[in-house]
Design a protein around this motif. Structure first.
Motif, short mmCIF file in Angstrom:
data_model
loop_
_atom_site.label_atom_id
_atom_site.label_comp_id
_atom_site.label_asym_id
_atom_site.label_seq_id
_atom_site.Cartn_x
_atom_site.Cartn_y
_atom_site.Cartn_z
N PHE A 139 -41.90 12.86 47.30
CA PHE A 139 -42.52 13.46 46.12
C PHE A 139 -41.98 12.79 44.87
O PHE A 139 -40.77 12.57 44.73
N TYR A 140 -42.89 12.46 43.97
CA TYR A 140 -42.54 11.83 42.70
C TYR A 140 -42.76 12.83 41.57
O TYR A 140 -43.67 13.65 41.63
N ARG A 173 -55.79 -1.64 34.23
CA ARG A 173 -54.47 -1.85 34.84
C ARG A 173 -53.37 -1.05 34.14
O ARG A 173 -52.63 -0.32 34.78
N GLY A 174 -53.27 -1.15 32.84
CA GLY A 174 -52.23 -0.43 32.10
C GLY A 174 -52.46 1.07 32.03
O GLY A 174 -51.51 1.83 31.89
N THR A 175 -53.71 1.49 32.13
CA THR A 175 -54.00 2.91 32.00
C THR A 175 -53.50 3.70 33.21
O THR A 175 -53.20 4.88 33.08
N VAL A 176 -53.38 3.05 34.35
CA VAL A 176 -52.92 3.75 35.56
C VAL A 176 -51.47 4.18 35.41
O VAL A 176 -51.08 5.25 35.86
N VAL A 177 -50.66 3.38 34.73
CA VAL A 177 -49.26 3.76 34.48
C VAL A 177 -49.22 5.06 33.69
O VAL A 177 -48.55 6.02 34.08
N LEU A 178 -49.95 5.11 32.59
CA LEU A 178 -49.96 6.31 31.77
C LEU A 178 -50.54 7.49 32.55
O LEU A 178 -49.99 8.60 32.50
N ALA A 179 -51.60 7.27 33.29
CA ALA A 179 -52.19 8.35 34.09
C ALA A 179 -51.18 8.92 35.08
O ALA A 179 -51.06 10.14 35.24
N CYS A 180 -50.43 8.05 35.75
CA CYS A 180 -49.42 8.50 36.72
C CYS A 180 -48.33 9.31 36.01
O CYS A 180 -47.92 10.37 36.50
N LEU A 181 -47.86 8.82 34.90
CA LEU A 181 -46.80 9.53 34.17
C LEU A 181 -47.28 10.92 33.74
O LEU A 181 -46.52 11.89 33.80
N LEU A 182 -48.52 11.02 33.32
CA LEU A 182 -49.05 12.32 32.88
C LEU A 182 -49.29 13.26 34.06
O LEU A 182 -48.90 14.43 34.03
N ILE A 183 -49.92 12.76 35.12
CA ILE A 183 -50.22 13.60 36.28
C ILE A 183 -48.94 14.06 36.97
O ILE A 183 -48.84 15.20 37.42
N LEU A 229 -41.98 2.11 38.92
CA LEU A 229 -41.71 3.15 37.92
C LEU A 229 -40.44 3.93 38.27
O LEU A 229 -39.67 4.30 37.39
N GLU A 230 -40.22 4.15 39.57
CA GLU A 230 -38.99 4.82 39.99
C GLU A 230 -37.77 3.94 39.69
O GLU A 230 -36.77 4.42 39.15
N LYS A 231 -37.87 2.67 39.99
CA LYS A 231 -36.76 1.74 39.73
C LYS A 231 -36.45 1.65 38.24
O LYS A 231 -35.29 1.51 37.84
N GLN A 232 -37.47 1.77 37.40
CA GLN A 232 -37.29 1.72 35.95
C GLN A 232 -36.77 3.04 35.38
O GLN A 232 -36.51 3.15 34.19
N GLY A 233 -36.65 4.06 36.24
CA GLY A 233 -36.16 5.36 35.79
C GLY A 233 -37.22 6.22 35.14
O GLY A 233 -36.90 7.25 34.53
N LEU A 234 -38.49 5.84 35.28
CA LEU A 234 -39.58 6.61 34.67
C LEU A 234 -40.08 7.71 35.59
O LEU A 234 -40.70 8.68 35.14
N LEU A 235 -39.82 7.56 36.88
CA LEU A 235 -40.13 8.59 37.88
C LEU A 235 -38.87 8.91 38.66
O LEU A 235 -38.04 8.04 38.89
#
Length: 111
Positions: free
Chosen positions: A79-80, A16-26, A59-65
């Motif tokens: 597009f993100y 579950r948590g790894t998908v966040v990091l994977a998205c941020l990296l990709i 993630l967009e709402k949090q300002g990470l994307l």
């Protein structure tokens, strides 16, 4: 032998948590949701669309994307891309992941 349901539950929790990091990296390279879903799957992060799209919005709402609509094609696509804040978080999470990997290897007697 492990019960399939038990195994599935724990694997889901672990990933579950790894998908966040994977998205941020990709998403250091901009991409849209469906393509990201496919790319994650091909890279070993199988995730359901019903999980990914709410995650992208969060993630967009949090300002990470950051997100922009591309209306130049026949079908508009959102597009993100990873924001500066998201890149900083990805760096911290990657370092922590590396430390956890080292710790797990130590527990298994690997070093």
């Amino acid at each position: 032998m492990l019960d399939e349901e038990l195994l599935s539950t724990h694997l889901q929790e672990l990933r579950r948590g790894t998908v966040v990091l994977a998205c941020l990296l990709i998403l250091e390279q901009p991409n849209y949701g469906y393509a990201l879903l496919d790319l994650l799957g091909r890279r070993g992060f199988a995730v359901d669309a019903n999980t990914l799209y709410p995650l992208l919005r969060r993630l967009e709402k949090q300002g990470l994307l950051a997100a922009d609509w591309n209306t130049e094609e026949s079908r508009p696509r959102k597009f993100y891309r990873t924001s500066e804040k998201g890149l900083a978080l990805a760096d911290v999470l990657s370092r922590d992941w590396s430390e956890l990997d080292t710790a797990f290897r130590t527990l298994k007697g690997g070093s």
